[in-house]
Every structure is written in structure tokens, then in C-alpha cells.
Design a protein around this motif. Sequence first.
Motif, PDB file in Angstrom:
ATOM      1  N   LEU A 295       1.474  16.882  -4.001  1.00 46.77           N
ATOM      2  CA  LEU A 295       1.850  16.556  -2.615  1.00 46.77           C
ATOM      3  C   LEU A 295       0.995  17.305  -1.590  1.00 46.77           C
ATOM      4  CD1 LEU A 295       5.767  16.386  -2.707  1.00 46.77           C
ATOM      5  CD2 LEU A 295       4.140  14.495  -2.409  1.00 46.77           C
ATOM      6  N   ARG A 296       0.526  18.489  -1.967  1.00 47.67           N
ATOM      7  CA  ARG A 296      -0.331  19.253  -1.043  1.00 47.67           C
ATOM      8  C   ARG A 296      -1.738  18.656  -0.973  1.00 47.67           C
ATOM      9  NH1 ARG A 296       2.880  23.602  -3.231  1.00 47.67           N
ATOM     10  NH2 ARG A 296       4.205  24.363  -1.545  1.00 47.67           N
ATOM     11  N   GLU A 297      -2.155  17.966  -2.040  1.00 49.81           N
ATOM     12  CA  GLU A 297      -3.486  17.379  -2.090  1.00 49.81           C
ATOM     13  C   GLU A 297      -3.539  15.942  -1.611  1.00 49.81           C
ATOM     14  OE1 GLU A 297      -5.288  17.784  -5.928  1.00 49.81           O
ATOM     15  OE2 GLU A 297      -4.763  19.895  -6.076  1.00 49.81           O
ATOM     16  N   LYS A 298      -2.475  15.192  -1.826  1.00 50.46           N
ATOM     17  CA  LYS A 298      -2.465  13.761  -1.515  1.00 50.46           C
ATOM     18  C   LYS A 298      -1.331  13.424  -0.561  1.00 50.46           C
ATOM     19  CE  LYS A 298      -4.282  12.173  -5.914  1.00 50.46           C
ATOM     20  NZ  LYS A 298      -4.177  11.130  -6.914  1.00 50.46           N
ATOM     21  N   LYS A 299      -1.591  12.466   0.293  1.00 51.89           N
ATOM     22  CA  LYS A 299      -0.526  11.954   1.150  1.00 51.89           C
ATOM     23  C   LYS A 299       0.248  10.910   0.349  1.00 51.89           C
ATOM     24  CE  LYS A 299       0.467   9.461   5.399  1.00 51.89           C
ATOM     25  NZ  LYS A 299       1.662   8.922   4.802  1.00 51.89           N
ATOM     26  N   CYS A 300       1.534  11.148   0.167  1.00 52.68           N
ATOM     27  CA  CYS A 300       2.385  10.204  -0.549  1.00 52.68           C
ATOM     28  C   CYS A 300       3.470   9.706   0.406  1.00 52.68           C
ATOM     29  CB  CYS A 300       3.022  10.869  -1.766  1.00 52.68           C
ATOM     30  SG  CYS A 300       1.827  11.327  -3.035  1.00 52.68           S
ATOM     31  N   ASP A 301       3.925   8.477   0.166  1.00 53.75           N
ATOM     32  CA  ASP A 301       4.973   7.883   0.986  1.00 53.75           C
ATOM     33  C   ASP A 301       6.348   8.049   0.374  1.00 53.75           C
ATOM     34  OD1 ASP A 301       3.116   6.742   2.883  1.00 53.75           O
ATOM     35  OD2 ASP A 301       2.589   5.315   1.301  1.00 53.75           O
TER      36      ASP A 301
ATOM     37  N   ASN B 200      -0.448  -3.455  -5.061  1.00 52.27           N
ATOM     38  CA  ASN B 200      -0.832  -2.684  -3.880  1.00 52.27           C
ATOM     39  C   ASN B 200      -0.189  -1.306  -3.771  1.00 52.27           C
ATOM     40  OD1 ASN B 200      -2.535  -4.750  -2.898  1.00 52.27           O
ATOM     41  ND2 ASN B 200      -0.739  -5.810  -2.112  1.00 52.27           N
ATOM     42  N   HIS B 201       0.193  -0.702  -4.893  1.00 57.50           N
ATOM     43  CA  HIS B 201       0.741   0.642  -4.865  1.00 57.50           C
ATOM     44  C   HIS B 201      -0.294   1.607  -5.434  1.00 57.50           C
ATOM     45  CE1 HIS B 201       4.328  -1.358  -3.886  1.00 57.50           C
ATOM     46  NE2 HIS B 201       5.184  -0.701  -4.612  1.00 57.50           N
ATOM     47  N   GLU B 202      -0.433   2.742  -4.799  1.00 56.58           N
ATOM     48  CA  GLU B 202      -1.247   3.824  -5.347  1.00 56.58           C
ATOM     49  C   GLU B 202      -0.273   4.803  -5.983  1.00 56.58           C
ATOM     50  OE1 GLU B 202      -3.672   7.566  -3.602  1.00 56.58           O
ATOM     51  OE2 GLU B 202      -4.153   5.623  -2.701  1.00 56.58           O
ATOM     52  N   VAL B 203      -0.398   5.020  -7.277  1.00 59.67           N
ATOM     53  CA  VAL B 203       0.559   5.837  -8.005  1.00 59.67           C
ATOM     54  C   VAL B 203      -0.113   7.099  -8.528  1.00 59.67           C
ATOM     55  CG1 VAL B 203       2.181   5.909  -9.938  1.00 59.67           C
ATOM     56  CG2 VAL B 203       1.834   3.764  -8.675  1.00 59.67           C
TER      57      VAL B 203
ATOM     58  N   HIS C 243       0.801  -1.225   0.000  1.00 58.75           N
ATOM     59  CA  HIS C 243       0.000   0.000   0.000  1.00 58.75           C
ATOM     60  C   HIS C 243       0.834   1.276   0.000  1.00 58.75           C
ATOM     61  CE1 HIS C 243      -3.457  -2.538   0.482  1.00 58.75           C
ATOM     62  NE2 HIS C 243      -2.956  -3.045   1.583  1.00 58.75           N
ATOM     63  N   LEU C 244       1.982   1.261  -0.658  1.00 63.67           N
ATOM     64  CA  LEU C 244       2.774   2.480  -0.794  1.00 63.67           C
ATOM     65  C   LEU C 244       2.059   3.464  -1.709  1.00 63.67           C
ATOM     66  CD1 LEU C 244       6.493   1.380  -1.288  1.00 63.67           C
ATOM     67  CD2 LEU C 244       5.514   2.612   0.647  1.00 63.67           C
ATOM     68  N   LYS C 245       2.105   4.724  -1.339  1.00 61.24           N
ATOM     69  CA  LYS C 245       1.568   5.794  -2.178  1.00 61.24           C
ATOM     70  C   LYS C 245       2.765   6.522  -2.775  1.00 61.24           C
ATOM     71  CE  LYS C 245      -2.578   6.288   0.566  1.00 61.24           C
ATOM     72  NZ  LYS C 245      -2.423   5.793   1.912  1.00 61.24           N
ATOM     73  N   VAL C 246       2.924   6.370  -4.089  1.00 66.79           N
ATOM     74  CA  VAL C 246       4.109   6.872  -4.779  1.00 66.79           C
ATOM     75  C   VAL C 246       3.716   7.973  -5.760  1.00 66.79           C
ATOM     76  CG1 VAL C 246       6.076   6.245  -6.228  1.00 66.79           C
ATOM     77  CG2 VAL C 246       5.175   4.592  -4.579  1.00 66.79           C
ATOM     78  N   LEU C 247       4.501   9.045  -5.772  1.00 63.66           N
ATOM     79  CA  LEU C 247       4.329  10.121  -6.747  1.00 63.66           C
ATOM     80  C   LEU C 247       5.475  10.038  -7.748  1.00 63.66           C
ATOM     81  CD1 LEU C 247       3.146  12.736  -7.908  1.00 63.66           C
ATOM     82  CD2 LEU C 247       4.457  13.991  -6.169  1.00 63.66           C
ATOM     83  N   ILE C 248       5.141   9.904  -9.027  1.00 65.42           N
ATOM     84  CA  ILE C 248       6.125   9.909 -10.113  1.00 65.42           C
ATOM     85  C   ILE C 248       6.156  11.309 -10.700  1.00 65.42           C
ATOM     86  CG2 ILE C 248       6.729   9.001 -12.386  1.00 65.42           C
ATOM     87  CD1 ILE C 248       5.157   6.436 -11.596  1.00 65.42           C
ATOM     88  N   VAL C 249       7.349  11.930 -10.701  1.00 64.59           N
ATOM     89  CA  VAL C 249       7.532  13.273 -11.259  1.00 64.59           C
ATOM     90  C   VAL C 249       8.478  13.135 -12.446  1.00 64.59           C
ATOM     91  CG1 VAL C 249       8.145  15.655 -10.769  1.00 64.59           C
ATOM     92  CG2 VAL C 249       7.361  14.164  -8.901  1.00 64.59           C
ATOM     93  N   GLU C 250       7.921  13.194 -13.631  1.00 62.30           N
ATOM     94  CA  GLU C 250       8.689  12.914 -14.854  1.00 62.30           C
ATOM     95  C   GLU C 250       8.001  13.612 -16.014  1.00 62.30           C
ATOM     96  OE1 GLU C 250      10.959  11.928 -17.652  1.00 62.30           O
ATOM     97  OE2 GLU C 250      11.549  10.702 -15.937  1.00 62.30           O
ATOM     98  N   ASP C 251       8.776  14.333 -16.836  1.00 57.14           N
ATOM     99  CA  ASP C 251       8.170  15.046 -17.963  1.00 57.14           C
ATOM    100  C   ASP C 251       7.919  14.158 -19.173  1.00 57.14           C
ATOM    101  OD1 ASP C 251      10.892  14.785 -18.467  1.00 57.14           O
ATOM    102  OD2 ASP C 251      11.127  16.802 -19.285  1.00 57.14           O
ATOM    103  N   ASN C 252       8.524  12.991 -19.212  1.00 57.51           N
ATOM    104  CA  ASN C 252       8.352  12.077 -20.344  1.00 57.51           C
ATOM    105  C   ASN C 252       7.245  11.069 -20.027  1.00 57.51           C
ATOM    106  OD1 ASN C 252       8.844   9.482 -21.813  1.00 57.51           O
ATOM    107  ND2 ASN C 252      10.399  10.743 -22.828  1.00 57.51           N
ATOM    108  N   GLN C 253       6.170  11.109 -20.809  1.00 56.70           N
ATOM    109  CA  GLN C 253       5.019  10.229 -20.579  1.00 56.70           C
ATOM    110  C   GLN C 253       5.405   8.757 -20.640  1.00 56.70           C
ATOM    111  OE1 GLN C 253       1.724  10.697 -19.620  1.00 56.70           O
ATOM    112  NE2 GLN C 253       1.769   8.472 -19.543  1.00 56.70           N
ATOM    113  N   HIS C 254       6.282   8.380 -21.573  1.00 57.20           N
ATOM    114  CA  HIS C 254       6.685   6.974 -21.690  1.00 57.20           C
ATOM    115  C   HIS C 254       7.419   6.506 -20.436  1.00 57.20           C
ATOM    116  CE1 HIS C 254       5.306   6.783 -25.789  1.00 57.20           C
ATOM    117  NE2 HIS C 254       6.023   7.853 -26.103  1.00 57.20           N
TER     118      HIS C 254
END
Length: 148
Positions: free
Chosen positions: A49-55, A33-36, A8-19
Motif C-alpha cells: 500500500l505504501r508503494e502502490k495506489k490501491c482503491d 479492467n482490474h489491476e490486482v 480500472h479498480l486497483k485491488v490489493l488481495i491480502v491472503e496467506d493461501n496461494q490458491h
Amino acid sequence: MSGSVFEHLKVLIVEDNQHMRSLLRALLNSARNHEVSEANNGATALAVLREKKCDMVLSDLAMKPMDGLEFSRTVRTAENSPNPFIPIIMITGHTEKHRVEAARDAGVTEFLAKPISAKGLYQRVVNVVANPRPFIKTKNYFGPDRRR
């Protein structure tokens, strides 16, 4: 990764390339079980990050208008930072020594060179989740202890 501290990790991907975002999402989803969440630059990532809790954050280095270094420094030191202690894994093809040192000095927790592998990503995630580093605050730096 299922059934462990990685569940159940909440991960934020910050990347300008869609692929690349799609590849990272697929690698994370294969572990279940990851929320991305995704953002295409550092400024957008701060709003997420201000809207969602990320791990944890997986961030590219070279993006516009806010690159991964500025994003990391802002997360670590801004007065209104949503979570200055969040682990940040920098993923980049720019692996010159001065760039790695700049990422470290910006408060990046781990560094992963492109092209990435599932094993390399998994090892970095294990490091930040299972073996969190203490944070250091000095006059010129706030972030994970840079000593290994």
C-alpha cells in the motif's frame, strides 16, 4: 463491471493461501479492467500500500505474522498509514459473531464468508464502490460508519 464505476479498480488481495489468492484474482479478472496486487500477510500488504495506489483491499482474517484485524486497525489508525480511508473487505471462514464484531470494530468496510461466490464478491465490491459509507472518528474508533 466493465464500462462503469468499477472500471480500472486497483485491488490489493491480502491472503496467506496461494490458491485463495488465485481464485480471488480470477474472479476480479473475469470482470476485466482490474489491476490486482497480492500480499501474503498484513505486514507485506502495508508495504504494498505504501508503494502502490490501491482503491480497495480484500483481506483474509487469519494470517501470520500480522492478521487481517491488526492489518485493518493499522491501516485505519497508524500515523503513517498509506490510506486510512481505503475500503477493506474481510474474507474469512471464521464467521462467529465475535469475529464479525471484531472485524467491524477494526474498521473493516464489508465482511464476506468463505466459501465465496462470484455473486457475493461482486455485491461487496458494488457496496464499497457505489455506496461508500461515511467515516466516523471517536475516541476509540476510526473507520466506516458501523450503522447500516
